[in-house]
Design an enzyme around this catalytic site. Structure first.
Site, PDB file in Angstrom:
ATOM      1  N   LYS A  94     -10.035  -3.931 -14.132  1.00 18.83           N
ATOM      2  CA  LYS A  94     -11.501  -2.943 -14.107  1.00 18.83           C
ATOM      3  C   LYS A  94     -10.756  -2.377 -13.240  1.00 18.83           C
ATOM      4  CE  LYS A  94     -13.557  -6.616 -11.690  1.00 18.83           C
ATOM      5  NZ  LYS A  94     -15.315  -7.118 -11.520  1.00 18.83           N
ATOM      6  N   TYR A  97      -5.002   6.716  19.526  1.00 20.99           N
ATOM      7  CA  TYR A  97      -6.650   7.707  19.428  1.00 20.99           C
ATOM      8  C   TYR A  97      -7.407   6.111  20.112  1.00 20.99           C
ATOM      9  CZ  TYR A  97      -6.407  11.779  16.373  1.00 20.99           C
ATOM     10  OH  TYR A  97      -6.390  12.643  15.982  1.00 20.99           O
TER      11      TYR A  97
END
Length: 357
Positions: A34, A253
């Site tokens: 899956k 950042y």
């Protein structure tokens, strides 16, 4: 072309599948593929798992893609069907279904007379995880309805363990399941990845390996390598620039890193838009030119930074391993406060995939 790529190692998938068989030699193996084979790519990974006895998927489209690619093994929809149309398609293409609540059972009963052919059913018990499945006190009534339903070709019994990966273990849920199913003779599927490795009493007729097929650990605090697993994904890129920081200079950042000494750093072509976790902190393991080092500063959309102060030969074009053979995906996940499953599933579509082995 940007160098960021994920290489899928079919040899590692085969190795991990064989390891499952060594742990559970009397059981059939339902390989769980899956989530696009846990981010590896369904049809990229399937050739490495073609010796499995079956495949477990979430969506009908995944099952049909496997059928169209020529896979004849048993296919199982792990959450069952969501509509009557899906039930017709599952029957037509010999796709087995999980039945885990009354509405699915009623749908099957209502459609039984018009199905192209009967379907194979895995009847799921909620033995204590309280997610999907019939409670033990209603399980036998559901089983009797399946037995009476002409739309059912075969029946198997299953449950799912909540704490197979930690000290809670499986004893309580296993006891509930065994007591509720005493006297039945249907094939049984219980063991997920952690239970395969830790609890042989749960192996029964079918085991359902997931994360261990891809070479990551199902048990927090225990390495995949200690289980003998091999990583099936090698997530790599290159250095695209080098900077030298002097004491007091900040990086990236939010100024999450400030140099306390002269620090040479590599700007790496990978960021959270590629699937690397934005919340990975300073010190997350990474490898440059085959040597372990650490990340510095905040991960940005397209770039992150590695410390190469101690790697004088590293520079633009150096190969960077984000995770793979040197840097286990679980180590990156632990640093970032998550699990290897999430990182593997999160690799972005813009990353170039290749297959080897």
């Amino acid at each position: 072309m940007r160098a960021t790529k994920a290489t899928i190692d079919l040899g590692a998938l085969r190795h991990n599948l064989q390891l499952v068989r060594r742990h559970a030699p009397a059981s059939k193996v339902l390989a769980v593929v899956k989530a696009d084979a846990y981010g590896h790519g369904l049809l990229r990974a399937a050739p490495g798992l073609e010796d499995a006895d079956g495949f477990g998927v979430l969506r009908l489209g995944e099952a049909l893609a496997l059928r169209e690619a020529g896979y004849s093994q048993q296919l199982l929809l792990l959450e069952g069907v969501f509509s009557a149309d899906e039930l017709d398609a599952a029957a037509m293409h010999d796709v087995s279904i999980v039945v885990h609540h009354d509405a699915q059972l009623a749908m099957l009963e209502a459609k039984a007379a018009t199905l192209p052919k009967p379907v194979s059913v895995f009847l799921k018990m909620n033995s204590g995880m309280n997610r999907l499945g019939f409670k033990p006190q209603t399980y036998n009534a559901a089983l009797q309805r399946l037995e009476a339903c002409p739309g059912v070709a075969a029946i198997q019994l299953m449950t799912h363990f909540a704490t197979a990966d930690d000290e809670g273990g499986i004893a309580s849920q296993l006891g509930v399941f065994d007591e509720a199913t005493a006297g039945t003779s249907y094939p049984v599927s219980l063991a997920n990845s952690a239970a395969i490795l830790r609890f042989p009493e749960a192996h029964r007729d079918w085991v359902r390996p997931g994360i261990i097929l891809y070479g990551a650990t199902p048990v927090t605090g225990v390495t995949a390598a200690s289980f003998g697993l091999q990583p099936a994904m090698h997530f790599t890129t290159e250095v695209i620039a080098v900077q030298t920081l002097e004491p007091g200079e900040i990086l990236g950042y939010g100024a999450r890193f400030t140099a306390t000494q002269t620090t040479r750093v590599a700007i790496v072509a990978c960021g959270y838009a590629d699937g690397y976790p934005r919340h990975a902190p300073n010190g997350t393991p990474i490898a440059v030119d085959g040597q372990l080092t650490q990340t510095l500063g905040r991960v940005s959309m397209d770039m992150l930074v590695a410390d190469i102060t101690h790697l004088p030969n590293a520079g633009v074009g150096s190969v960077v391993e984000l995770w793979g053979g040197l840097v286990p995906v679980d180590a990156v996940a632990e640093a970032a406060g998550t699990v290897g499953y999430e990182l593997l599933c999160a690799v972005a579509p813009r990353v170039v995939f290749k297959v080897t082995g």
